[in-house]
Design an enzyme around this catalytic site. Sequence first.
Site, PDB file in Angstrom:
ATOM      1  N   LEU A 191      36.262  39.202  39.512  1.00  0.00           N
ATOM      2  CA  LEU A 191      36.789  40.266  40.361  1.00  0.00           C
ATOM      3  C   LEU A 191      36.118  41.585  40.014  1.00  0.00           C
ATOM      4  O   LEU A 191      35.959  42.464  40.866  1.00  0.00           O
ATOM      5  CB  LEU A 191      38.305  40.398  40.158  1.00  0.00           C
ATOM      6  N   ALA A 210      33.068  44.862  33.472  1.00  0.00           N
ATOM      7  CA  ALA A 210      32.987  46.165  32.816  1.00  0.00           C
ATOM      8  C   ALA A 210      32.176  46.053  31.532  1.00  0.00           C
ATOM      9  O   ALA A 210      31.552  45.031  31.251  1.00  0.00           O
ATOM     10  CB  ALA A 210      34.394  46.694  32.540  1.00  0.00           C
ATOM     11  N   SER A 211      32.224  47.108  30.742  1.00  0.00           N
ATOM     12  CA  SER A 211      31.390  47.171  29.541  1.00  0.00           C
ATOM     13  C   SER A 211      31.816  46.164  28.485  1.00  0.00           C
ATOM     14  O   SER A 211      30.974  45.556  27.823  1.00  0.00           O
ATOM     15  CB  SER A 211      31.451  48.582  28.954  1.00  0.00           C
ATOM     16  N   GLN A 243      35.221  41.066  31.473  1.00  0.00           N
ATOM     17  CA  GLN A 243      35.233  40.857  32.915  1.00  0.00           C
ATOM     18  C   GLN A 243      36.524  40.164  33.310  1.00  0.00           C
ATOM     19  O   GLN A 243      37.170  39.503  32.485  1.00  0.00           O
ATOM     20  CB  GLN A 243      34.006  40.091  33.378  1.00  0.00           C
ATOM     21  N   VAL A 244      36.898  40.336  34.579  1.00  0.00           N
ATOM     22  CA  VAL A 244      38.200  39.876  35.069  1.00  0.00           C
ATOM     23  C   VAL A 244      37.993  38.817  36.157  1.00  0.00           C
ATOM     24  O   VAL A 244      37.173  38.991  37.057  1.00  0.00           O
ATOM     25  CB  VAL A 244      39.026  41.052  35.622  1.00  0.00           C
ATOM     26  N   LYS A 291      41.550  38.762  32.014  1.00  0.00           N
ATOM     27  CA  LYS A 291      40.524  39.636  31.453  1.00  0.00           C
ATOM     28  C   LYS A 291      40.041  39.029  30.140  1.00  0.00           C
ATOM     29  O   LYS A 291      40.830  38.814  29.225  1.00  0.00           O
ATOM     30  CB  LYS A 291      41.107  41.029  31.218  1.00  0.00           C
ATOM     31  N   ASP A 310      41.011  56.408  31.835  1.00  0.00           N
ATOM     32  CA  ASP A 310      39.888  55.755  32.520  1.00  0.00           C
ATOM     33  C   ASP A 310      40.240  55.523  33.986  1.00  0.00           C
ATOM     34  O   ASP A 310      40.195  54.393  34.475  1.00  0.00           O
ATOM     35  CB  ASP A 310      39.555  54.431  31.820  1.00  0.00           C
TER      36      ASP A 310
END
Length: 508
Positions: free
Chosen positions: A156, A159-160, A163-164, A178, A310
């Site tokens: 979906l 990120a750094s 991931q999801v 996640k 964030d």
Amino acid sequence: MFRRKFPVLLRYGLFSTVAIGGSVYAYSDGNYNSFAIVRFTRAAYTALDIGQTYKTMLYSKDWDRNSKEYLELRSRAHQIGADKLLELCKANRGVYIKVGQHVGALDYLLPHEYVTTMRILHKDAPKNSVEQLYKVIREDLTDPENIFDDFEPEPLGTASLAQVHKAKLKDGTIVAVKVQHDFVRKSINIDLKWMELIILTMSKIFPEFQMQWLVDETKKNITQELNFINEGKNAEKMALLFKDYKWLKVPKIYWDFSSERVLVMDYVEGGQVNDVKYIDEHKINRFEVCQKLGDLYSHMIFISGFVHSDPHPGNIVLKRAPGSKETDIYLLDHGLYAQLTDRFRYHYSKLWLSIIDRNKDEMKLHAEKLGIRSELYILFACMVTGRPWDAIIKGIGSTKPTVQEKRLFQEEIPNILHYITECLEHVDRQALLVLKTNDLIRSIEHALQVQGRMSGFIVMSKCCVESVYKQEYKNTMSTFRRSMLNLKYRWTLLLLYLYSLYLSLQHN
């Protein structure tokens, strides 16, 4: 020197071994040292390459720095540097992505070429294979087949640090999973050390390049972000603190299937907060969205002190239930929070109130209390508000921000970058996440084209007044003084209420 000595090695040897995709991170513990050397070599080469670009394009002759030719050349140099930095972040991933995302969030503080280029990392970071994710789940919990009936291979979001993916539990519940990238914990410490060395070297070559604050912040925050248990607790704390905000939704955490590197939570469908097409198709009121976000983040920063740090568009999802007139806002990714001290909130609130009152002496005083050199208080006021000094002097409560104002603001940034980085280097570290949060909220307002609305300004002013009142009330034992503070507080709230009525009449 570096480039002359190792061109073939860099271009065809090490770099070809560690391509961006595929088996980039399929290194075993036994050859991890080689992996670390490759990452450092790539980072050092990129830093020197960017430095050489600036030296060749901008420092090879004595330019008139106000000339059109120089300004165009400087913009090209910034874009070349930004592209090279993006390539490095995608190749090295991990903490490099995190730093790149941070750069992409500083819309009003860094050259727009870097900001717009790095912003892609908020939604398009390199991804790992499902097998690499399953490896982490097996190590932390159990075999994925024991937990999930279905696990969609396409993420979906990436990120750094993780991931999801969308998945289905054995009981049929649809969830978001996640999973932390398996290489992150192995690489994080050495990456930070090499990054610090590179930034130190760059600051020696280019004195205006002062970015130690960025390394310091990354080092301080990365530990809490790597622990997903901490993220789950932050989510639950956020839901509890703002339980009266019925439109605010925080995904439920499924603790039985979560660990330090795996977090299972409610799956959320909706549109990103900056997805104008989704917003218009679902008849979502843009002003309502920005008013709610302004209310939420003002209360976080000035009242509770517990700040979700964030809020990039991928972490704010909108959904309007069929038949409902109200839009729900889902706040995602609770890995990074700032817990602001009472002292910081007091002086930051007083700084905002002095800016609103156009009181230069008070601005200077409270900027100094936050660590800013007295000569730079004007610049810091502009950084905090995202407005030029002319607009502050005219009154930010009576002048609306414009697209032209933002463009002029960003065009001026390269000319004062040294002073901006000096402010960031010496300001109270709590301010860094707040400045980042301010910029992200402003960028959302800009994307939705509602930056001229003043309702958020009123809410923020009320929160500043309340924060100052509570701190001063708590710190005095005098009954008379407390009575006067209470009277002043009520009177100020009345004035703000009357001003909000005036603004609503003006709008209608």
